[in-house]
Design a protein around this motif. Sequence first.
Motif, short mmCIF file in Angstrom:
data_model
loop_
_atom_site.label_atom_id
_atom_site.label_comp_id
_atom_site.label_asym_id
_atom_site.label_seq_id
_atom_site.Cartn_x
_atom_site.Cartn_y
_atom_site.Cartn_z
N TYR A 464 -11.12 -15.87 -53.30
CA TYR A 464 -11.84 -14.72 -52.75
C TYR A 464 -13.24 -14.71 -53.33
O TYR A 464 -13.49 -15.28 -54.40
N ILE A 465 -14.11 -14.10 -52.58
CA ILE A 465 -15.41 -13.72 -53.14
C ILE A 465 -15.64 -12.29 -52.69
O ILE A 465 -15.15 -11.88 -51.63
N GLU A 466 -16.30 -11.52 -53.50
CA GLU A 466 -16.65 -10.19 -53.04
C GLU A 466 -18.09 -9.90 -53.39
O GLU A 466 -18.67 -10.51 -54.28
N ALA A 467 -18.64 -8.98 -52.63
CA ALA A 467 -20.00 -8.53 -52.93
C ALA A 467 -19.84 -7.16 -53.53
O ALA A 467 -19.34 -6.25 -52.87
N CYS A 468 -20.19 -7.02 -54.80
CA CYS A 468 -20.07 -5.68 -55.35
C CYS A 468 -21.30 -5.33 -56.17
O CYS A 468 -22.31 -6.02 -56.12
N GLY A 469 -21.17 -4.24 -56.91
CA GLY A 469 -22.38 -3.71 -57.53
C GLY A 469 -23.26 -3.15 -56.44
O GLY A 469 -24.46 -3.39 -56.39
N ILE A 470 -22.64 -2.41 -55.57
CA ILE A 470 -23.35 -1.94 -54.38
C ILE A 470 -24.50 -1.02 -54.78
O ILE A 470 -24.26 -0.05 -55.48
N GLY A 549 -16.95 0.57 -55.26
CA GLY A 549 -17.51 -0.75 -54.97
C GLY A 549 -17.78 -1.56 -56.23
O GLY A 549 -18.70 -2.37 -56.26
N SER A 550 -16.99 -1.34 -57.27
CA SER A 550 -17.12 -2.11 -58.52
C SER A 550 -18.57 -2.15 -59.00
O SER A 550 -19.09 -3.21 -59.34
N ARG A 551 -19.22 -0.97 -59.01
CA ARG A 551 -20.65 -0.96 -59.28
C ARG A 551 -21.03 -0.38 -60.63
O ARG A 551 -22.18 -0.52 -61.07
N SER A 552 -20.11 0.28 -61.33
CA SER A 552 -20.52 1.08 -62.49
C SER A 552 -21.25 0.25 -63.53
O SER A 552 -22.31 0.63 -64.00
#
Lengths: 789, 160
Positions: A464-470, A549-552
């Motif tokens: 998988y790849i994800e884009a986070c740290g929105i 969005g896994s951004r904290s």
Amino acid sequence: MPKDNFVGQAVKRREDQRFITGNGRYTDDINLQGQTFAAFARSDVAAGVINSINTAKAEAMPGVVAVFTGEDFVEVGGNPAGWLVHSRDGEPMKEPKRPVLAHGKVRHVGDAYAAVIAETPEQARDAVEALEADITPVAPVLNMKEALADGSPLVHDEIETNMIYDWGWIEDNRAAVDEAFESAPHITTLELVNNRLVPNAMEPRASTGVYNPGTDEYTLYTTSQNPHVTRLLICAFVMGIPENKLTVIAPDVGGGFGSKIYHYGEEALVLAASKKLGRPVKWTCSRSESFLTDAHGRDHVTKMEIACEKDGTFLAFRTETFANMGAYLSNFSTSVPTYLHGTLMAGNYKVPLVYVNVKAVVTNTTPVDAYRGAGRPEATFQLERCIDKCARELGIDPIEIRRRNFVQPEDFPYMTPVGLEYDTGNYGATMDILEKNGDLAGFAARRAESEANGKLRGLGIASYIEACGIAPSNVAGALGARVGLYDSATVRVNATGTVSVMVGAHSHGQGHETAFPQIVADRLGIDQSLIEIVHGDTSKIPFGMGTYGSRSLAVCGSAVVNATDKIITKAKLIAAHMMEATGEEVEFEDGVFSIPGTNKNVPFGDVALKAYIPHDFPLEHIEPGLEETAFYDPANFTYPAGAYACEVEVDQETGKVEVMAFTAADDFGNVINPMIVEGQVHGGLTQGIGQALIENAVYDDSGQLLSGSYMDYTMPRADDVPMFSVDHSSITACTHNPLGVKGCGEAGAIGSPPALVNAVIDALNSGGHSVEHIDMPVTPARVWAAMQG
Amino acid sequence: MSSVSMTVNGKAVSSDVEGRTLLVDLLRGPLGLTGTHVGCDTSQCGACVVHVNGEAVKACTMFAVEADGAEVTTIEGMADGDDLHPIQEAFREHHGLQCGFCTPGMIMSAAALLKENPKPTEDEVRHYLEGNICRCTGYHNIVKAIMAASGQDVSAIAAE
Ligand code: FES
Ligand code: FES
């Protein structure tokens, strides 16, 4: 450079003390003098016309102090969609109204059309029963494809269609993709469903509204992942309250997983009611209500195609997805199937051409929005299931086909054909770790053992790849976001050398109160116990966008770093003054300011004290005080990636699937607190396994939610999952944030469903059943039916 | 309304309650013991587990009047002053909680398990926790914490 005394350590969580002793303070734990209680009347039909609501009997019930209906809110605004998406033809999406209380029509089972306020919660609930609502049921819209057919009933008459948008990504690539398919040596096609889920944070939503007539100010205590966003939505769109007149407090929050990002009508109702009554109004959701009203997740129906060479080299991907929005557009619903999904459809692979089409459809069901992973699990599931099928068709090992197509370390930064630039990664390295930690070489022996016991054993792989740290605000804005996506931190050094850090992120299980101090402590060279984190109260923290969005860490953690660095810059000026030097000469290391080449030095604590006792400050150069704020807007998303392996046993008699082992190898960039990171992965994996194995929101033909309680919606329990093997030692540090961190909150939920389903398909095929696909959840009934052919 | 008296965390208490008042509502409301949580309305989640006369009970599934005269222990009564109960300590040590909402019920269930079965196997712990749902942790560290609290060596269990 700061020393890594705390960063990278498994520091035990300080917030645990209050939770393990029963001293947490969740919204429903807060009781206010003179409070009243709200209960909502909710539609029991999926679609209906409200002819009349007679409130007289309810108003006469004991303890009732007010009754509200949709009529009371026709003058106020509605709950908006936060992301504008344009259709392929350039037209802006349709935006049906979403009122505080239903007016004219009810649009899903659970849609609130009235509220009663009473002295006790029981009296409020009793009075709801006494409301006389005359609602004529009408034919509901449930199936997405039927909803788009001519002559379908409409969920919202005003938009004259059930299609919110018909989005193409990237539209200009469509012809080239179609052409690639025409000449491709091999094409794999898979139709699949990404099942609708109910987030089910264990703390049900709750909100208490308080109005102070003396100051004309409101306070809202509410279960929110992002109190400032909630305040903005209520003030600017729904109620028209000046923002300075509303404080939103999200105290301890018992999990969110997306469902507590959004503003819900109950929040506006308790505020309006508290103003009318001059008393606090409290509402706590029952679990049954939360099944019907918390924004659901997923619910996509997709056809995915891969065009490739005979050796498995990918030439093009093409997908068509129908995305269920439910009855109203929840705040971020429109971005989930588009910019959080279509942009990820290249996966970890060097595929030159991709085209994604998404049709978003309204139906008479609970609204759907972001749920842990949001769009990225849907993208990953399609890709990784379809790649598995492709490998099987071509007789290529599933790991080999992935490796053959991975974006290679030397390719970064890598621009995908779907609009994202991956900054860094090493997908082969996580796959190497997976093969080792999962002892994949020993699988054949384990399979033989299972078979000797009459069971089928399967191994499923997924990358998988994800884009986070929105997200970068400029990119998000260009793509239609109506908000910025930075975050903020204020670092306040107190006179005695303790430090308060006010952050825009919100912790509801993520351990910010422990992890953020680890960062600040190393930079300031002081003990982490001297640092406290303040979050969740708009009157105390700078304007922040909250946690999802896994951004904290990637976004707010970067703001914390920048604010701390500003503190150091200012403190150097003060230290220089104290040492009778200039700011440029001063060095700061390990908590001590010094002038190199001299024996002059002052510790951080002395500088802190001096900042607040500026008797001899040259005020034209140095202001008193030591407090700095930073807003951080990322330059790009961060791209965590990894490889997962799931091993299952299938009981041939019953079709029951048991997860025997689950191995995860992730690249999260640098890790601040490995204990917390691993916990996040465990939780994500379990939610993904839940989706793949047992969870399903099922509606019947009349639009009733059949799986509307824990009796019928099967949540993963302790005996549904094994101990996990997790690893985050493969590190490619994020190139564009100061900590080199990515995000770990959603990865587990993104990578695990395809790994599990791939394992089941592998098991069945090993037993001579040529099964190509089973939709999630892979229940015993579905598996058994698949085995019967 | 009827009056009920009971001992809660070692203290004698009494209160007037309606016949329909649930034990959990008495604890959370008039008695102010908000550590016991409510996560569902079908007696499934276990967020509300307390001990009544030494037995683990879902406080959402018992009327307050049924607890008249009983000895009740809630999460607030588990520590001995500043000394945490070994299960509380183990949950912190092994990161057995995230949002903390299921935690009081988990700890109360775990205490009942270890009373019945002082050295449970992993399977026994998992099976016993059937009535407690956690949405955050994936159970890995909860199971590990409970086994550690029972005095078993958990160092072989992967990452915490
Ligand atoms: S509140 Fe869920 S079992 Fe008692
Ligand atoms: S820690 Fe959040 S539900 Fe268990």
